[in-house]
Design a protein around this motif. Structure first.
Motif: not given
Length: 338
Positions: A42-47, A60-69
């Motif tokens: 339940g930490e995130i809705v989806t990944a 520096t800009v970085r991202i590896d994932g997002i936890g849904g809308d």
């Protein structure tokens, strides 16, 4: 540490094997495996995997994932960085390493709000889609959650640490390191207990009246909590405060919930009179005696078991100017203080 070494050796070997079978990179395999655990917890809705690293305006800009809308996650924008290290012996990271990774993640979130940054991304790429989602949903975002997934070992606090604000939206960070994943694999426990220090972290201790007699199984207290203080607490831990509340997902449906919401919006001065039934439990509470009487200084493993709608609505619709709204809170001491 030997257990962690063995756990990491097994984990890296499993990731390597799964990567060979699936054709995905080891980093992608690690992300998919660990992100599914975060969903289950339940930490995130989806990944959704979204790997991007670059620079913008010299940062520096970085991202590896997002936890849904965020619109589907009670207004929480969850963004993820993921570091996988293939060596059998686990790497150690410190607060500075985590701060650096989160800084790059914040730069992506901040950049996504600027049209010129989005225009520089490859059209129809995953990162362009994530940046557009952040920009288009920004008005719905009430909280930003930064998450680091790694098989390194981080020794400091890992759960719901406050990290300032972006555009007046509170930011917290959560670190899921090797130790935390190991706890889950061996005992199913990954989260630190919620410790609410009313005095040090949320402005002031809470005046209280004892509501139990000597010899009672539980110590009980009646307290009046400022609405703004309650909202700040909810902004930090969110729905984790309501895990023991069977009605935590009712939100603003039904006549009672709509009435609570409307009172906050239209008649805040009457809120205490109409809605004074917030109840909570705690494993333990720290109580001080002052000249004015009892004060609750902190509560360990605080859980709101009745009145979750009040807490959620107060956090989302707090009146401007820091208006104070009272709540009654009954906190039960279920375990003796050490």
């Amino acid at each position: 540490m030997n257990e962690l070494n063995e756990f990491n050796a097994e984990l890296t070997e499993e990731i390597r094997s799964e990567s060979l079978q699936s054709g995905m990179s080891e980093a992608d395999t690690f992300f998919e495996r660990m992100a599914s655990l975060l969903e289950a917890e339940g930490e995130i809705v989806t990944a959704d995997r979204a790997t991007y690293a670059g620079s913008n305006s010299g940062k520096t800009v970085r991202i590896d994932g997002i936890g849904g809308d965020p619109k589907e996650a009670e207004g929480v924008l969850s963004v993820i960085v993921c570091d996988f290290y293939a060596q059998p012996e686990p790497l150690k990271i410190n607060a500075q390493d985590a701060k650096k990774a989160f800084g790059h993640l914040i730069n992506f979130v901040a950049g996504s709000r600027r049209p010129e940054f989005r225009a520089d991304l490859i059209p129809a790429s995953v990162e362009a889609g994530v940046a557009q989602l952040i920009a288009s949903s920004w008005s719905s975002v009430s909280k930003i959650k930064l998450i680091l997934i790694t098989n390194a070992v981080y020794s400091a606090r890992t759960d719901a640490v406050v990290a300032g604000k972006i555009d007046e939206k509170p930011v917290t960070y959560n670190i899921w390191d090797l130790s935390r994943f190991h706890r889950y694999e061996t005992s199913g426990q990954t989260r630190e207990k919620i410790v609410v220090n009313f005095r040090d972290d949320f402005g002031t201790a809470i005046p209280a009246l004892s509501a139990s007699s000597s010899g009672d199984q539980l110590d009980s207290y009646l307290m009046v909590v400022r609405g703004s203080q309650l909202a700040d607490i909810y902004e930090k831990w969110g729905a984790r405060l309501l895990e023991s509340n069977v009605r935590s997902f009712l939100q603003a449906r039904g006549g009672v919930n709509r009435g609570i919401r409307d009172t906050i919006k239209d008649e805040p001065a009457m809120f205490f009179s109409y809605n004074n039934g917030l109840s909570a439990t705690a494993d333990s509470v720290e109580v001080d005696k002052s000249t004015g009487g009892l004060e609750i200084v902190s509560a360990t493993n605080l859980q709101i078991v009745n009145g979750g709608q009040t807490c959620q609505r107060r956090s989302k619709t707090r009146p401007g100017g820091g208006a104070k709204i009272g709540h009654s809170l009954c906190a039960h001491e279920a375990a003796a203080r050490a």
